[in-house]
Design a protein around this motif. Structure first.
Motif, short mmCIF file in Angstrom:
data_model
loop_
_atom_site.label_atom_id
_atom_site.label_comp_id
_atom_site.label_asym_id
_atom_site.label_seq_id
_atom_site.Cartn_x
_atom_site.Cartn_y
_atom_site.Cartn_z
N LEU A 78 -24.42 -43.30 32.61
CA LEU A 78 -25.69 -42.69 33.02
C LEU A 78 -26.88 -43.40 32.37
O LEU A 78 -27.91 -43.58 33.01
CB LEU A 78 -25.70 -41.21 32.62
CG LEU A 78 -24.60 -40.34 33.23
CD1 LEU A 78 -24.76 -38.90 32.75
CD2 LEU A 78 -24.65 -40.40 34.76
N VAL A 79 -26.75 -43.76 31.10
CA VAL A 79 -27.80 -44.47 30.38
C VAL A 79 -27.19 -45.75 29.81
O VAL A 79 -26.26 -45.69 29.01
CB VAL A 79 -28.41 -43.63 29.24
CG1 VAL A 79 -29.48 -44.42 28.51
CG2 VAL A 79 -28.98 -42.33 29.79
N GLY A 80 -27.68 -46.90 30.27
CA GLY A 80 -27.12 -48.17 29.84
C GLY A 80 -27.73 -48.66 28.54
O GLY A 80 -28.68 -48.08 28.00
N CYS A 81 -27.14 -49.74 28.01
CA CYS A 81 -27.66 -50.36 26.78
C CYS A 81 -28.63 -51.47 27.19
O CYS A 81 -28.21 -52.55 27.59
CB CYS A 81 -26.52 -50.91 25.93
SG CYS A 81 -25.26 -51.85 26.84
N ILE A 96 -24.88 -46.24 24.84
CA ILE A 96 -24.82 -45.81 26.23
C ILE A 96 -24.47 -44.33 26.28
O ILE A 96 -23.98 -43.75 25.31
CB ILE A 96 -23.77 -46.61 27.03
CG1 ILE A 96 -22.37 -46.31 26.51
CG2 ILE A 96 -24.07 -48.09 27.02
CD1 ILE A 96 -21.27 -46.78 27.44
N THR A 97 -24.75 -43.73 27.42
CA THR A 97 -24.30 -42.37 27.72
C THR A 97 -23.44 -42.43 28.96
O THR A 97 -23.90 -42.92 30.01
CB THR A 97 -25.49 -41.42 27.95
OG1 THR A 97 -26.31 -41.40 26.77
CG2 THR A 97 -25.00 -40.02 28.25
N ALA A 98 -22.20 -41.97 28.85
CA ALA A 98 -21.25 -42.06 29.96
C ALA A 98 -20.67 -40.69 30.27
O ALA A 98 -20.55 -39.83 29.39
CB ALA A 98 -20.12 -43.04 29.62
N THR A 99 -20.34 -40.49 31.55
CA THR A 99 -19.65 -39.27 31.97
C THR A 99 -18.33 -39.66 32.60
O THR A 99 -18.07 -40.82 32.90
CB THR A 99 -20.49 -38.48 32.99
OG1 THR A 99 -20.70 -39.29 34.16
CG2 THR A 99 -21.83 -38.09 32.39
N GLY A 100 -17.53 -38.67 32.85
CA GLY A 100 -16.20 -38.88 33.41
C GLY A 100 -15.22 -37.99 32.67
O GLY A 100 -15.52 -37.43 31.62
N THR A 101 -14.05 -37.86 33.23
CA THR A 101 -13.04 -37.00 32.63
C THR A 101 -12.51 -37.62 31.34
O THR A 101 -12.11 -38.78 31.32
CB THR A 101 -11.88 -36.77 33.61
OG1 THR A 101 -12.39 -36.16 34.80
CG2 THR A 101 -10.83 -35.85 33.00
N GLY A 148 -18.66 -50.72 33.38
CA GLY A 148 -19.23 -51.45 32.24
C GLY A 148 -20.71 -51.71 32.41
O GLY A 148 -21.29 -51.49 33.49
N ALA A 149 -21.31 -52.15 31.33
CA ALA A 149 -22.74 -52.50 31.33
C ALA A 149 -22.95 -53.63 30.33
O ALA A 149 -22.26 -53.73 29.32
CB ALA A 149 -23.61 -51.30 30.97
N THR A 150 -23.93 -54.50 30.62
CA THR A 150 -24.21 -55.66 29.77
C THR A 150 -25.67 -55.68 29.37
O THR A 150 -26.55 -55.36 30.18
CB THR A 150 -23.85 -56.97 30.49
OG1 THR A 150 -22.45 -56.98 30.79
CG2 THR A 150 -24.17 -58.19 29.64
#
Length: 294
Positions: A78-81, A96-101, A148-150
């Motif tokens: 949701l919020v990348g670096c 980062i802020t991530a969602t998912g199970t 992923g995020a870069t």
């Protein structure tokens, strides 16, 4: 089912005397139109998680069976670096802020190389150096997939003066040229001063002034700056005035009298004097006056 685009198809097999009537429920609530031996759930989401039951009925009675369907969501950042530019020595944190199970697994790489021990949602780099610069990638994984995020880290170096302006002694009317050399992360800004006063328009690595006078003598300073700091160097410039003398006057004396020739001289000291007679040096005469006795 796991992913949201999968199809979950609970089904039931009944024995007894047909025909059978079927009714499916979700968490005890009848599902409209779900009256067959198979229940098709298209494009399931986490909202479809629950207890599904089917009641099978004929003229002699009914039987019920149930099953739990757990729908997991794949990871989503949701919020990348975001990319950062810092000065050498500063600390940097990518988060980062991530969602998912859950559970979500994190891993970090720098320029494609795994960073051992970095398994959290954030990465901290203390006291960065030029070697810290690069592309940092975080990968988030659970049972449903990977994302992923870069972010790019740029490290800037404050200026260091490696070639200061040179101290010099100039004659009146000479041209003055001062140059400074610096290392660090450009672009640089330059500011020159004379005896602490800003020199208007002197904003380059080289300062030039044509035809110096005595007012151009003094302490020259240059400050080299970038976004991370500044460095200053100085040079002393001396301006020498050439000598000027008064004219000698002709003398007429009688034999046996004394004669004194004298001049008044100005200019930057030290001044040296030499006298000649008919072009030949008078070795003993090194001052501003010459006396001939008898």
């Amino acid at each position: 089912g796991w992913a949201t685009d999968w199809i979950s198809s609970p089904s039931v097999t009944a024995t007894g005397t047909g025909p059978f009537d079927y009714q499916w429920t979700e968490n005890g609530v009848p599902i409209a139109g779900a009256t067959g031996a198979t229940l098709a759930l298209l494009g399931v989401t986490s909202a479809d998680t629950g207890t599904y039951a089917v009641t099978v009925t004929n003229d002699c009675g009914e039987a019920t069976a149930s099953a739990l369907i757990d729908v997991s969501n794949p990871p989503e950042i949701l919020v990348g670096c975001g990319s950062q530019t810092v000065c050498a020595g500063e600390d940097v944190t990518f988060a980062i802020t991530a969602t998912g199970t859950a559970p979500l697994a994190y891993s970090w790489t720098k320029n494609g190389v795994t960073l051992p021990g970095e398994t959290g949602s954030s990465l901290t780099l203390p006291a960065t150096t030029l070697a810290s610069a690069g592309d940092y990638t975080v990968t988030v994984t659970n049972g449903c997939g990977t994302t992923g995020a870069t972010a790019t880290l740029e490290v800037e170096i404050p200026p260091t003066i490696v070639s200061p302006p040179a101290t010099a002694t100039l004659c009146l009317g000479n041209d003055l040229t001062l140059t400074v050399g610096a290392t660090g992360t450009g672009p640089f800004t330059f500011e020159w001063t004379l005896n602490g006063a800003l020199i208007t328009g002197a904003t380059g690595a080289t300062y030039t002034h044509a035809g110096v006078t005595t007012t151009d003598a003094g302490t020259y300073s240059v400050t080299v700056s970038n976004d991370c700091g500044d460095a200053t160097a100085t040079a002393e410039i001396e301006v020498i005035l050439p000598p000027e003398i008064t004219e000698l006057e002709d003398e007429h004396k009688c034999a046996g009298e004394d004669i004194t020739f004298a001049i008044t001289a100005t200019g930057t000291e030290p001044l040296t004097f030499s006298w000649t007679k008919n072009g030949a040096p008078i070795v003993s005469s090194t001052g501003p006056s010459l006396t001939l006795t008898d």
